[in-house]
Design an enzyme around this catalytic site. Structure first.
Site, PDB file in Angstrom:
ATOM      1  N   HIS A 169      33.991 -72.487 150.766  1.00  0.00           N
ATOM      2  CA  HIS A 169      35.021 -72.824 151.748  1.00  0.00           C
ATOM      3  C   HIS A 169      34.936 -74.281 152.190  1.00  0.00           C
ATOM      4  O   HIS A 169      33.863 -74.868 152.238  1.00  0.00           O
ATOM      5  CB  HIS A 169      34.906 -71.893 152.958  1.00  0.00           C
ATOM      6  N   HIS A 182      43.785 -69.687 146.619  1.00  0.00           N
ATOM      7  CA  HIS A 182      42.482 -69.795 147.288  1.00  0.00           C
ATOM      8  C   HIS A 182      41.392 -69.060 146.500  1.00  0.00           C
ATOM      9  O   HIS A 182      40.323 -69.618 146.236  1.00  0.00           O
ATOM     10  CB  HIS A 182      42.592 -69.220 148.708  1.00  0.00           C
ATOM     11  N   GLU A 183      41.672 -67.826 146.128  1.00  0.00           N
ATOM     12  CA  GLU A 183      40.630 -67.031 145.462  1.00  0.00           C
ATOM     13  C   GLU A 183      40.295 -67.579 144.070  1.00  0.00           C
ATOM     14  O   GLU A 183      39.151 -67.460 143.616  1.00  0.00           O
ATOM     15  CB  GLU A 183      41.045 -65.559 145.389  1.00  0.00           C
ATOM     16  N   HIS A 208      37.496 -69.832 144.371  1.00  0.00           N
ATOM     17  CA  HIS A 208      36.182 -69.157 144.374  1.00  0.00           C
ATOM     18  C   HIS A 208      35.769 -68.764 142.957  1.00  0.00           C
ATOM     19  O   HIS A 208      34.613 -68.933 142.570  1.00  0.00           O
ATOM     20  CB  HIS A 208      36.224 -67.904 145.247  1.00  0.00           C
TER      21      HIS A 208
END
Lengths: 194, 113
Positions: A138, A128-129, A132
């Site tokens: 998101h 997930h990170e 980013h």
């Protein structure tokens, strides 16, 4: 999928080469470093399989593009962590490369050996990170890796179409990526989403 | 008898003291109600981009601003949009999550110098 304001990215040099390194001082000691390296290698590889980006681990933390560390409470970036559960991690938009995990969590690379009810899957959060770090915000799609929440003892490591579409807008497609194969694998009955 | 539209199991045991675990007490609270600790819920919505950045003085009243934040949150995260603190919404709020905000002006957006 969404982006950071202004849609920042690392650029479209092909192939894009990015290095990552782990902090030697801000780290956890209850998981073997080799296991953590393997987890991050898999997470970076997952993103690299859909976009023309090469991720390479380096020991040169100071000059790495992506700097990974575990921090507690106020750690100087204006976004203090909050203890067990709550916020698990955060990462900054391109080209900051800062990737911070909350040291207060019970991080796990294997739920068979880590029995805590509040164990958090490191690979899911890492995947997930990295999204980013690459410039994704998101997603509203609950099954997507870029959906903001993750429950204890659950795993969500496989990219979904929403994640792929979002990141390919920023970087283009990996020449070896096949949408047909991806869609077939995404709908495979054997695929688990935690 | 009235049945809820859906039942969601809360992600962690609310009896245990984790970040946001006390939010379960706001289940089905209606607009206009005042409950001690509601300001913490407002801080949550403020932190993740559902209340204006300029808002900093939070009361314990479930006001129009909070209702609007709840509606935005539900819409953004693909939940049934009710504007209420129902079980699905509170379950999601109490779930551990990434610290990056959900809306444009609340993301960790810093350029490298």
């Amino acid at each position: 999928y969404t982006y950071f304001p202004g849609r920042p990215s690392w650029g479209r040099t092909t192939p894009l080469m990015l290095t990552y390194a782990f902090s030697s001082s801000d780290f956890i000691d209850y998981i073997e470093i080799s296991d953590i390296r393997a987890v991050f290698n898999r997470a970076f590889t997952r993103w690299a399989s859909v976009i023309p980006v090469n991720f390479t681990e380096t020991q040169d933390y100071k000059h790495a593009d992506i700097k990974i560390g575990f921090y507690s409470k106020d750690h100087g970036d204006g976004e203090p962590f909050d203890g067990v559960l709550g916020v698990l991690a955060h990462a900054f938009s391109p080209k900051s490369g800062r990737f911070h995990l909350d040291a207060a969590e019970t991080w796990s690379v294997d739920f068979e050996s880590e029995k805590s009810r509040v164990a958090i899957d490191l690979e899911s959060v890492a995947t997930h990170e990295i999204g980013h770090v690459l410039g994704l915000g998101h997603s509203s799609v609950k099954e997507a890796v870029m959906y903001p929440s993750l429950n204890p003892r659950s795993k969500k490591v496989d990219l979904r179409l929403d994640d792929v579409n979002g990141v390919q807008v920023l970087y283009g497609s990996n020449p070896n990526f096949s949408l047909t194969s991806f869609l077939q694998s995404e709908t495979s009955p054997n695929k688990s989403f935690g | 008898r009235n049945m809820p539209d859906f039942i969601t199991v809360l992600p962690v045991n609310p009896d245990m003291n984790y970040t946001w675990s006390t939010f379960h007490k706001f289940l089905d609270i209606r607009r206009g109600s005042e409950i001690i600790g509601m300001s913490e819920l407002k801080k949550y919505f403020h932190r993740f981009g559902y209340l204006p950045k300029s808002d900093t003085n939070f009361t314990d009243i479930f006001d129009d601003g909070l209702e609007s934040a709840v509606t935005q949150y539900q819409s953004k995260l693909g939940l049934p949009v009710t504007g209420k603190l129902d079980s699905a919404t509170l379950s999601e709020v109490m779930s551990p999550r990434c610290g990056v905000g959900d809306n444009d002006d609340h993301k960790l957006h810093i350029t490298k110098h």
